[in-house]
Design an enzyme around this catalytic site. Structure first.
Site, PDB file in Angstrom:
ATOM      1  N   GLY A  51       0.788  -1.228   0.000  1.00 46.55           N
ATOM      2  CA  GLY A  51       0.000   0.000   0.000  1.00 46.55           C
ATOM      3  C   GLY A  51       0.814   1.267   0.000  1.00 46.55           C
TER       4      GLY A  51
ATOM      5  N   HIS B 296     -16.117  23.643   0.140  1.00 46.77           N
ATOM      6  CA  HIS B 296     -17.381  23.409   0.842  1.00 46.77           C
ATOM      7  C   HIS B 296     -17.717  24.568   1.778  1.00 46.77           C
ATOM      8  CE1 HIS B 296     -20.712  21.245   2.464  1.00 46.77           C
ATOM      9  NE2 HIS B 296     -20.196  21.163   3.667  1.00 46.77           N
TER      10      HIS B 296
ATOM     11  N   LYS C  90     -33.402  21.515   4.979  1.00 47.09           N
ATOM     12  CA  LYS C  90     -32.922  20.130   5.048  1.00 47.09           C
ATOM     13  C   LYS C  90     -32.387  19.823   6.438  1.00 47.09           C
ATOM     14  CE  LYS C  90     -28.970  19.156   3.136  1.00 47.09           C
ATOM     15  NZ  LYS C  90     -27.916  19.000   2.121  1.00 47.09           N
TER      16      LYS C  90
ATOM     17  N   ARG D 196     -30.005  16.997   8.622  1.00 49.49           N
ATOM     18  CA  ARG D 196     -29.097  15.851   8.619  1.00 49.49           C
ATOM     19  C   ARG D 196     -28.851  15.464  10.076  1.00 49.49           C
ATOM     20  NH1 ARG D 196     -25.903  14.257   4.526  1.00 49.49           N
ATOM     21  NH2 ARG D 196     -26.130  16.273   3.484  1.00 49.49           N
TER      22      ARG D 196
ATOM     23  N   ASP E 210     -25.702  23.115  -6.124  1.00 49.97           N
ATOM     24  CA  ASP E 210     -24.980  22.732  -4.910  1.00 49.97           C
ATOM     25  C   ASP E 210     -23.497  22.640  -5.244  1.00 49.97           C
ATOM     26  OD1 ASP E 210     -24.629  22.099  -2.265  1.00 49.97           O
ATOM     27  OD2 ASP E 210     -25.900  20.308  -2.291  1.00 49.97           O
TER      28      ASP E 210
ATOM     29  N   THR F 162     -24.113  10.798  -3.090  1.00 45.52           N
ATOM     30  CA  THR F 162     -25.088   9.727  -3.304  1.00 45.52           C
ATOM     31  C   THR F 162     -26.259  10.162  -4.169  1.00 45.52           C
ATOM     32  OG1 THR F 162     -26.415  10.310  -1.360  1.00 45.52           O
ATOM     33  CG2 THR F 162     -24.524   8.841  -1.011  1.00 45.52           C
ATOM     34  N   ALA F 163     -26.366  11.463  -4.456  1.00 46.85           N
ATOM     35  CA  ALA F 163     -27.496  12.052  -5.189  1.00 46.85           C
ATOM     36  C   ALA F 163     -28.795  11.976  -4.384  1.00 46.85           C
ATOM     37  CB  ALA F 163     -27.689  11.416  -6.559  1.00 46.85           C
ATOM     38  N   GLY F 164     -28.700  11.592  -3.114  1.00 47.27           N
ATOM     39  CA  GLY F 164     -29.889  11.460  -2.277  1.00 47.27           C
ATOM     40  C   GLY F 164     -30.599  12.772  -2.044  1.00 47.27           C
ATOM     41  N   THR F 165     -29.843  13.804  -1.667  1.00 50.09           N
ATOM     42  CA  THR F 165     -30.449  15.112  -1.420  1.00 50.09           C
ATOM     43  C   THR F 165     -31.055  15.673  -2.700  1.00 50.09           C
ATOM     44  OG1 THR F 165     -28.981  15.649   0.423  1.00 50.09           O
ATOM     45  CG2 THR F 165     -29.993  17.486  -0.735  1.00 50.09           C
TER      46      THR F 165
END
Length: 318
Positions: free
Chosen positions: A42, A134, A196, A198, A223, A228-231
């Site tokens: 590794g 972010h 939203k 979380r 955004d 995950t494309a969930g939101t």
């Protein structure tokens, strides 16, 4: 072809070879030679294949898939270049994965973005150029200059080319509302904000409410990244329930893991625009995904830094 005060040297890490080549094409140069090996245990090995003595060097490397390996590789590149007597090393970090760890929001946790910033400086980085951090305050974690470029002009151009009228821009949460307002202003559209919640570290969030009117309009969710494309999918469902005529989305960093593409395909989202800051996703893209390149933006930034020119022009209209 761009002109420079002295010859440019741009290297690419193993996370960003395609973007590096594209940046170099815009600069009219060849990418610097180098070698990255991973041994059976590794461990990583990085070797610079060019004479960099006394040169101002630019290193392109995103830090994801796998995040830890690519971040360690970035540190080894910086160290190798400085030990080879490079006059300076400017890190071009299109996507900074650990930027999500920007605060101590619960007891006994690490502020990961700060640890990464200090590690990059300890390795010898003289400057960092990134895109859509972010949280903008992460720039304050560094003692060296940080240029946080915006993907907005690239994405807005792609959206305008689609020719969709009667848009309403939607922020997926209150935290992104300030940047979403910039999209709304650039597209001459109203703004709506999803509320939203979380509750844990599962990368899942729940949409509680929507602030603003989307009825009869084509909605555009914006955004900084999606994993995950969930939101995106949940906000899209909420928008359709509130009377939106259609839903599209635009994010700077298409990270994409697991069932992200299935979630996207099953959602009301018609098109998802992303940039090419991440190029080694472990999923095959849905037909709904469209990629807009930020290579010209980073090439212009590198040329301006190299010629000691202002980067402020890159923020005009933002």
């Amino acid at each position: 072809m761009m002109a420079y005060d002295d010859e440019l040297l741009v290297f690419g890490g193993s996370a960003s070879p395609v973007l590096t080549e594209s940046i170099c094409r815009h600069l009219g140069i060849k990418a610097g030679r180098g070698e990255v090996l991973q041994f059976s245990d590794g461990n990583l090995f990085v070797k610079v294949g060019e004479n960099v003595r006394g040169r101002h060097v630019y290193l392109v490397q995103s830090t994801v898939f796998p995040a830890n390996d690519h971040f360690m590789e970035l540190l080894f590149w910086i160290d190798a270049l400085k030990r080879a007597s490079a006059a300076s090393v400017t890190v071009i970090m299109p996507y900074f994965s650990y930027a999500k760890g920007d605060k101590k929001d619960e007891p006994r946790v690490s502020i990961r973005a700060r640890v990464c910033a200090q590690s990059m400086e300890a390795a010898g980085a003289d400057r960092v150029v990134t895109l859509d951090l972010h949280a903008p305050q992460i720039q304050g974690f560094f003692q060296v200059p940080v240029d946080d470029l915006y993907g907005l002009p690239v994405l807005v151009t792609a959206i305008r080319d689609e020719g969709v009228k009667d848009l309403v821009v939607v922020s997926p949460d209150a935290g992104f509302a300030k940047k979403a307002r910039l999209f709304a202003r650039a597209l001459d559209a109203p703004l709506a904000i999803a509320d939203k919640e979380r509750v844990d570290h599962s990368e899942a969030a729940r949409v509680i409410d929507l602030i603003g009117d989307v009825s009869g309009r084509h909605a555009l969710i914006v955004d900084d990244f999606t994993i995950t494309a969930g939101t995106l999918a949940e906000v899209a469902e909420c928008l359709m329930e509130r009377g939106a005529r259609s839903v599209r989305a635009a994010v700077s960093h298409g990270v994409f893991t697991g069932k992200a593409m299935h979630r996207l395909d099953d959602s009301p989202i018609e098109t998802l625009w992303i940039t090419d800051t991440v190029e080694n996703q472990p999923v095959e893209f849905s037909a709904k995904v469209r990629v807009a390149s930020v290579a010209p933006l980073f090439a212009e930034a590198i040329a301006r830094i190299h010629n000691r020119e202002s980067l402020s022009v890159l923020f005009d209209g933002v």
